[in-house]
Design a protein around this motif. Sequence first.
Motif, short mmCIF file in Angstrom:
data_model
loop_
_atom_site.label_atom_id
_atom_site.label_comp_id
_atom_site.label_asym_id
_atom_site.label_seq_id
_atom_site.Cartn_x
_atom_site.Cartn_y
_atom_site.Cartn_z
N UNK B 48 0.49 -1.20 0.05
CA UNK B 48 0.67 0.21 0.02
C UNK B 48 0.52 1.64 0.32
N UNK B 49 1.67 1.82 0.99
CA UNK B 49 2.90 3.00 0.70
C UNK B 49 3.90 2.65 -0.33
N UNK B 50 3.83 1.56 -1.28
CA UNK B 50 5.08 1.58 -2.50
C UNK B 50 4.56 1.26 -3.84
N UNK B 51 4.16 0.65 -3.83
CA UNK B 51 3.07 -0.15 -5.14
C UNK B 51 1.68 -0.02 -5.80
N UNK B 52 0.94 0.90 -3.89
CA UNK B 52 -0.42 0.85 -5.32
C UNK B 52 -0.52 2.10 -6.01
N UNK B 53 -2.29 2.41 -6.32
CA UNK B 53 -2.64 3.49 -6.73
C UNK B 53 -3.93 4.05 -6.13
N UNK B 54 -3.13 4.83 -5.31
CA UNK B 54 -4.58 5.96 -4.67
C UNK B 54 -5.35 5.98 -5.86
N UNK B 55 -5.52 5.79 -7.73
CA UNK B 55 -6.39 6.34 -7.90
C UNK B 55 -7.37 4.77 -7.97
N UNK B 56 -6.59 3.78 -8.18
CA UNK B 56 -7.62 3.18 -8.21
C UNK B 56 -8.99 2.53 -7.47
N UNK B 57 -10.21 1.85 -8.07
CA UNK B 57 -11.17 2.00 -7.20
C UNK B 57 -10.04 0.88 -5.87
N UNK B 213 -23.16 -0.29 -12.73
CA UNK B 213 -22.31 -1.71 -13.85
C UNK B 213 -20.61 -1.19 -14.04
N UNK B 214 -20.37 -0.11 -13.19
CA UNK B 214 -18.85 -0.56 -13.26
C UNK B 214 -17.98 -0.70 -11.88
N UNK B 215 -19.00 -0.72 -11.01
CA UNK B 215 -19.15 -0.64 -9.68
C UNK B 215 -19.18 -2.90 -9.48
#
Lengths: 153, 835
Positions: B48-57, B213-215
Amino acid sequence: MEDFLNLILLRKLRTAWLMRKWLRCMESEFAEEFLETLLKLMSLVFLVNYRDFRRNIEGFNGRYLFKSRDRSITVSAVFRDNRMTVSERLIDNPDITIEFRNGRVLLNYLISPRPDILGSMLRQDVTPRGNLNYLYKFAYMAKRLQLMATGSV
Amino acid sequence: MSSIRLKDIRLTEYSLDNLELIRRLRKSQIGIMPEVCIERARHLTRYLKNMSNDEEPVEIRYAKAVNYFLSNKEPLFFDDNLLAGTTTSKAFGAPVYPEYTGMTIWPELDTISGRKKNPLKLSPEEADELNLEIYPCWMERNIIEYTRKKYNNPECMGLFEKFVFFIAGKAGTISHTIPGYGVALDRGLEFIIEEAASREKQIRDSGDVTGGRKQKAEFYRAVQIAMKGIMAYARNLSKKAAELAGKTDDPFRRQNFLTMSEICAKVPAKPATTFREAVNSLWIIQVGIHAESINMAMSPGRLDQVLYKYYRDGIDSGTLSDREAVEIMSCLWLKLNDNTNLVPETAEELWGGAGTVPAVTVGGVDENGEDAVNELTYIMLRVTELLKLRDPSMNARYHYEKNTREYRDRVAEVIVNTRAVPAFHNDVVDIATLENQGVKTAHARDYGIIGCVEMGIPGRSYDASSSIIFNLVSALELALYNGKRPIVGDERIGPGTGDPEDFGSFEAFWEAFKEQAAWLMGKAIELNEYFGLVHQEIYPTPLLSAFFEGPMEKGKDLIFGGALYNASGVTHIGFADTVDSLNAIEKAVFIDGKCTFAELVRALKTDFRGHEKLRAYLVNRTPKYGTEDPVAVKNSQNLIRFLYDLCQGHTNYRGGRYRPAYWTTTNHAGQGKLSGALPNGRRAHEVFASGITPVSQAARDLAACLRTVGGLDGLCIPMGEALNLKYPSVSDDEDLRKFASAVEAYFRSGGLHVQFNIMSYETLLDARNNPDKYPELLVRVSGYSAYFNDLNDAMKEEIITRTEYDIRTGRANPFPATHKSMLPYEEGGDGWKIS
């Protein structure tokens, strides 16, 4: 530079003296000076470049406000830019405010070998308001200082 | 089940004397000191600190974090267990879940290894990592603090943090439920992935990927990612096992590693075809579920049903023997004990000793209402009898019209031989109770037990059965003190319902009590709702959702209400003490006129100092729940009905109703220690009675006790109850018959659940005084099992003082004269006298 300042300001000597004072304070019945001594000691130990201990505040921003119930003590501790600043005044937007009945109950709450945290909260000896994770971190640092003072780490 | 193929349902030919592997594994596991495991916290934090993308759902982001952990989780083999996979990186580990309550041990990092109660090993290096690398990342992101900030530190949070009003379970766990393993075992995780991929594609191909539907598409994507994480872990286990096989000269070990390597190369990705594959697949999935959800009461459910076809196929084809089945099930029982929960020292002192309570359920009827007891039922009972382990929490369903007496008596015998497990559950009432909650009959018949005693439908209901632990005595005290609770000071907390001296009738006080209880319940539910919404926002459960009916069809995570059935559990602490206090007020103040309400309250405030005569009257002459006194019966039934209506009047954030329950884990001991004197004569700081059990020593006649508890309306107890009984011994066949008959009589009178400790006052006192003599003494607490030595002092005291009944006479046995000071009162002639 840090070593030079430590030498000039006799920080190590002052730290040792404060540690002894703090231990005496913890053993005394009332422990009125517990908080003040703890905060002074903590800020000094950060300066004296005890690397292991200083790591606790690297990159850490936190604002603590300690208030005694009778308002005779108001102390803030602000951690910012790898420094700890202690002052006897109110601060805005603390992450956590810890209100306590007296020094003894605060000591018991934070670092007693047999802490009575629940009892302290129920009796409202100590009332934290805010993000408890900041309190946990502070309690960890206080406990670590105690272990350093008694030679346990 | 038409016929049981076993020659001997007791399976006495298998014992620890001739099951050498199991004896060895058990020996190496019992008494081992638990260790804090930071592996999951480390990987999740790193991701979560280094690899995740905050923009992702968030659904995808969290699935990726879980996948990352499982893909990097070390494949470890600590012993010769036949099953591959470990919950943690330690032989006996307590995983850190920083998003829940894992940060509460922060102050203890330097001392946790040496603490007095239930220490946990933690190396200085791992303590440093928690302190410096892991915890700082979660300061603002655990459930409690995120909720506090988002909802501006609401009043309900303050009440929760005073501990003595209610406990909001979702701060520490949401997991209390029973996943469905059927699809995963029968068709494999690859099938689930294909199904999710196909549904996702359908949405994306439609060209309308917006809004809901996106969700849905994101949910299906997240399921695939999470499932792939479990499969990656299994592949790593397979590789490691193959590697270890090449390094050992021991022929048994080499073969075991090779077999495990083959199994993990196949399951859980693909369908299981053998019994061992099915059990290992189930275990790896359980490990995977704990990568996402905390290790608390995530219950495997009806394993004798889930695994039966694999057993039967193996037996019929000659590829499996009963001995092998016993060994494999024993290995699963030991695996379920490979982890424990992480609890700070203060909580240990009040609530310590609980395991992780993965409940296994056996017996009962099938979806068609026919006898479901099979050979595996008996194998699991034998394994339980042989191993005598804290977990899994074993539960035997019994349908007195469909199950055989042979089965009933065998369950009773296992209880006697283990002294504690399994617990008995009444199919007839449990099923009717679930149907009353809108559960389809076939599904209700398939119920399993969650954690302690709660009923859930495996793979169909998301129950969150530990959402609220509600202290009834708080409501009682708020009514007694006009909205205040003395233990937390002089501040008015609840609504002003009037000074007791102004109440002109018992009914007026009852109304005040109900108003306080309703107000407090509203606060507890408000906080539970906040926590639920925060879970939706930051910690969804796509992995767990894949093992339920509903989420896949609806494209909706469990936490958003995807399951077929939704509920939230509210369990009540201090039921018997509250009923007895209501009885005492009614009798003393309004029937006998023995004292005024004001005098009674004054006596309570002084803990009866200077009011000994009044206390003697309250103890001796007021009606007790568990007897057939009409006042006690009326008040107990009214309270059950009121709480049912109160809970059911609230709908949770997933669209399900709140369901009341009466199991207390160790909370009745802890909350009792934090409560003042009560009108029933209970002094301040004495423990409360457990579950739905009468106050210790109050119900002297077992038959009357069972009739009155059984007489409570089971339909009003949809999340289960725990009745705790104690016999000093069950010595011969005649005793055993009486024991089993008493259970049946209780069930026929309407009781939902009963569990036993088969041990005497003397044994328990000796165990308390000489813990080294009883390292493995297993006891039933209030819905789960614990090793007696792990319990805190208050809980030990409560178990010791529980009423002990003579199996032959049904009368309460006298408490040892030398320890009568432990009791609030003692038996004397026709009534009671103060000890």
